[in-house]
Design an enzyme around this catalytic site. Structure first.
Site, PDB file in Angstrom:
ATOM      1  N   ASP A 304       1.010  -4.611   0.456  1.00  0.00           N
ATOM      2  CA  ASP A 304       1.924  -5.372   1.288  1.00  0.00           C
ATOM      3  C   ASP A 304       3.324  -5.194   0.670  1.00  0.00           C
ATOM      4  O   ASP A 304       3.508  -4.545  -0.368  1.00  0.00           O
ATOM      5  CB  ASP A 304       1.498  -6.843   1.390  1.00  0.00           C
ATOM      6  CG  ASP A 304       2.100  -7.530   2.622  1.00  0.00           C
ATOM      7  OD1 ASP A 304       3.075  -6.993   3.178  1.00  0.00           O
ATOM      8  OD2 ASP A 304       1.621  -8.602   3.008  1.00  0.00           O
TER       9      ASP A 304
HETATM   10  C1  BGC Z   1       3.669  -9.088   5.650  1.00  0.00           C
HETATM   11  C2  BGC Z   1       2.716  -8.147   6.342  1.00  0.00           C
HETATM   12  C3  BGC Z   1       3.480  -7.124   7.140  1.00  0.00           C
HETATM   13  C4  BGC Z   1       4.450  -6.409   6.230  1.00  0.00           C
HETATM   14  C5  BGC Z   1       5.250  -5.318   6.910  1.00  0.00           C
HETATM   15  C6  BGC Z   1       4.769  -8.362   4.905  1.00  0.00           C
HETATM   16  O1  BGC Z   1       5.747  -9.240   4.455  1.00  0.00           O
HETATM   17  O2  BGC Z   1       2.940  -9.887   4.736  1.00  0.00           O
HETATM   18  O3  BGC Z   1       1.826  -8.859   7.165  1.00  0.00           O
HETATM   19  O4  BGC Z   1       2.602  -6.225   7.736  1.00  0.00           O
HETATM   20  O5  BGC Z   1       5.358  -7.359   5.690  1.00  0.00           O
HETATM   21  O6  BGC Z   1       6.200  -5.825   7.748  1.00  0.00           O
END
Ligand code: BGC
Length: 746
Positions: A304
């Site tokens: 993430d």
């Molecule tokens: C979130 C994810 C997301 C990623 C990309 C993160 O902050 O936890 O769910 O897919 O950002 O945008």
């Protein structure tokens, strides 16, 4: 069908066929390519950057309208060989802008030595929410409330087409975290609290995203997130520690991932947080022993946002960024969502050269990434002239969005049949969410926090929709109430002088992730006061909740005549609410979570027996405000004639449970039969009940239908003392509606 629609369908079919041929040789092609690659090129493939890193301007100063910075792009793609890019820089693009972005990235990838295409990923979690003009659907929590996987499957197909039509082959969806903690600000991104329901919906979404209707593989990858145990932090705050024993981890949190992996999910995103003191990004046990060896996951793991760096900055398990890189890659990360620096790539190269990360690990990760690019047809796409950039087609998908919203909205209370309202009813509509488009959609809507409405000029708010449906002259809208401040009683009551009914649209403003943290689950007093003021003035009070998590209000609930829980129903949600209020649509949603009575004590419906005892240890039953699976209708359904075909099954048998459901009221409607099982005695304290199947049926007024549900006895399993699933012989009660019967498993 209009010519434009026919042409579009033809192009989509052609596109799916040309690109979507999932040639079994993808792995062979990936191996051949890998053998030609340098260490630097492999590590480049393992790097994912945000689009901002190749755009004009930086951070908050990113230039609007968005423009690619070709010098940065050349450096990132040609010199560093970066394999993946994600996101948008703060807003939503038109299809033609996506075309520019994707084709310029492609142009530079063709200039790189091996011409490896870039894998673009995005969070299109309730529609192609970063493509102008696309349809926005209910958020996942609402989809779960429909208990209608077929409709969600259709939605996933539309979303895949819209996202792929913007040139993007990878969606960071679905969320398979199990929403057990309503404080958690990502609760609404889940399919609710029940692992069985989450699994069913998760598998549906993966199939809808990755396969076409005629059973072919679509050139589109789902991403299961966030593996694993993210959704139940002890404090309820985002990215805060969770403490989950292995038994619960397996029975509740791993199950949906296991099912979606079996369904062929191609990628998985890792939980930003920590479980039992171990950040998941550093956990060999979770990323290898369980994910690869047990669940047999063959696809790619992506971190993430910035979560390798976070191992040092937040989690404090590595002293330096470079150590964090070695720790996470060795734990099993394939692709790093870096996403804002160029150091990751450099540190990984150094770690390999210093022997801290083995080349085999790099090869394994790179091979998976290349394989996915071949599977998604990205190499062919560059060469062919397949139609890739397609304007979203709205008519059918809008209908679907409306249908999903109307099947999700849940009637929680309807005292003295307060609803439906008579068509000549005079109504005051007010409350912070009465005239607020964002409250229909929540976060991940055109922007991360979903606070920009400029993309939705045509969308009806609840106030608009009520005026359309009941007539402008009958509906007064009163503005001025915020979430924590309301007008004076005088102003509130003056506005209601000529009406008998007040529709209060309450709930929350939009948020996701950390900005959505709260310290108290209780609904703001100001909003609860609104309810009391109107009730005490003798009005009929209809409360419509637009919110992502159940905010407690037990002391005020008796002042409500009717309660409609709308979740985050999407762009068509307001019309669905109005149609339910007037009785054009019969509500059929059921809560996919337990609505807590108290902010301080919360248990899920599948709690243990000891949670249902009072201070004297006397059984008082499950004490929630509204339990999981609850939802009323304007008609009445009777359940009769329960028959179980085999009451003494073996653990390997499958039994059939049949019953009759009759619509005894005067309105047609949907009903969802929920089949629960209760294990009477077990070596691990049994849950009071657990959902094991459900079926949604449509019944005309006066109609009866026979429903039969297959139940594999292996599905009665729980995770035993040895942390393995087991079925223990003995008595199990099967419950559907008000019907119960028992089986004795041999
Ligand atoms: C979130 C994810 C997301 C990623 C990309 C993160 O902050 O936890 O769910 O897919 O950002 O945008």
């Amino acid at each position: 069908m209009k010519l434009k629609t026919v042409l579009l369908l033809f192009l989509i079919v052609l596109f799916n066929q040309v690109i979507g041929q999932n040639n079994s040789s993808s792995i062979e092609r990936a191996k051949a390519l890998l053998s030609k690659m340098t260490l630097e090129e492999k590590v480049g493939q393992m790097t994912q950057l945000t689009i901002e890193m190749v755009s004009k301007g930086v951070g908050n100063d990113i230039i609007k309208p968005h423009a690619i910075d070709t010098a940065k792009l050349r450096n990132v793609i040609v010199n560093l060989g970066v394999g993946s890019i994600l996101n948008v820089s703060g807003y939503t693009y038109t299809v033609s802008h996506w075309k520019e972005v994707i084709t310029s990235i492609e142009k530079y990838s063709k200039k790189s030595r091996l011409k490896i295409p870039v894998l673009y990923g995005i969070d299109a979690i309730h529609g192609a929410n970063y493509t102008v003009g696309s349809t926005l659907y209910p958020q996942q929590i609402g989809l779960a409330a429909t208990f209608n996987p077929e409709l969600s499957y259709k939605m996933a197909q539309y979303v895949a087409n819209d996202v792929r039509g913007s040139g993007i082959p990878w969606n960071f969806s679905p969320v398979l975290d199990v929403g057990r903690n309503p404080m958690w600000p990502r609760f609404w991104e889940t399919f609710g609290e029940d692992p069985y329901l989450v699994s069913q919906m998760g598998v549906t979404m993966v199939n809808g995203y990755q396969n076409t209707n005629n059973g072919k593989v679509r050139p589109f990858a789902a991403c299961l997130k966030h593996y694993v145990g993210y959704s139940n932090p002890q404090s309820g705050h985002d990215r805060a520690p969770a403490y989950i024993p292995e038994r619960q981890l397996r029975e509740i949190y791993l199950l949906p991932f296991a099912k979606a992996i079996d369904a062929g999910a191609k990628t998985i995103m890792i939980n930003s947080s920590e479980i039992n003191g171990e950040p998941v990004h550093a956990s060999k046990f979770l990323l290898q022993t369980i994910l690869r060896n047990e669940l047999n996951f063959k696809g790619i793991t992506v971190t993430d946002w910035e979560d390798i760096k976070n191992l040092t900055t937040r989690h404090k398990v590595a002293e330096t960024y470079k150590e964090a890189v070695a720790l996470s890659i060795n734990a099993g990360i394939d692709l790093a969502m870096v996403p804002l620096d160029l150091e990751f790539t450099q540190y990984l190269i150094e770690n390999v050269k210093e022997g801290k990360v083995k080349l085999d690990r790099i090869d394994e990760a790179t091979l998976r990434i290349l394989n996915l690019k071949f599977e998604l047809g990205l190499f062919e796409e560059v060469k062919t002239k397949t139609p890739r950039f397609i304007e979203p087609e709205q008519i059918e998908s809008k209908k679907l969005s409306y249908e999903l919203a109307s099947q999700s909205i849940t009637l929680l209370k309807n005292q003295f049949n307060s609803l439906p309202l008579a068509s000549n009813e005079r109504i005051l509509v007010t409350g912070p969410n009465a005239d607020y488009i964002n409250a229909l959609n929540g976060g991940w809507t055109h922007t991360w926090q979903g606070r920009d409405t400029s993309y939705n000029p045509m969308v009806l708010t609840v106030a608009n929709a009520l005026q359309n449906v009941f007539g402008k002259s009958q509906v007064t809208y009163l503005k001025g109430n915020s979430y924590n401040q309301i007008l004076s009683s005088n102003e509130l009551l003056n506005a209601a002088q000529n009406v008998g009914t007040v529709v209060l649209c309450l709930g929350e403003d939009t948020y996701t992730e950390k900005p959505g943290d709260i310290n108290d689950l209780e609904l703001e007093q100001a909003q609860q006061n609104l309810i009391k003021i109107y009730k005490e003035a003798g009005k009929k009070v209809i409360v419509v909740f637009l919110e992502g998590r159940p905010r407690t209000f037990a002391k005020t609930e008796p002042f409500c005549d009717a309660i409609l829980y709308a979740y985050l129903p999407g762009n068509e949600g307001a019309l669905a609410i109005a149609d339910i209020l007037i009785g054009k649509v019969n509500p059929s949603g059921k809560l996919p979570f337990t609505f807590p009575r108290f902010a301080g004590t919360h248990t899920t419906y599948d709690c243990k027996y000891t949670e249902t005892l009072n201070n004297d240890f006397k059984p008082i039953g499950f004490n929630s405000l509204f339990p999981f699976g609850y939802g009323l209708s304007y008609t009445q359904f009777d359940y009769t004639d329960l028959v179980i075909d085999n009451k003494n099954p073996l653990t390997t048998d499958t039994i059939t449970v049949s019953l009759k459901i009759s619509n005894k009221g005067e309105m047609d409607g949907y009903e969802t039969a929920l089949l629960y099982i209760s294990d009477e005695y077990a070596s691990i304290t049994p849950s009071i009940k657990r959902l094991r199947a459900f079926k949604k049926v449509y019944l005309k007024a006066g109609e009866s239908k026979n429903v039969s549900i297959k139940l594999a006895i292996s599905d009665l399993a729980f995770v035993g003392l040895d942390n393995k699933f087991m079925v223990e012989p003995g008595k199990f009660v099967i419950n559907i509606g008000n019907l119960n019967d028992a089986i004795i498993v041999k």
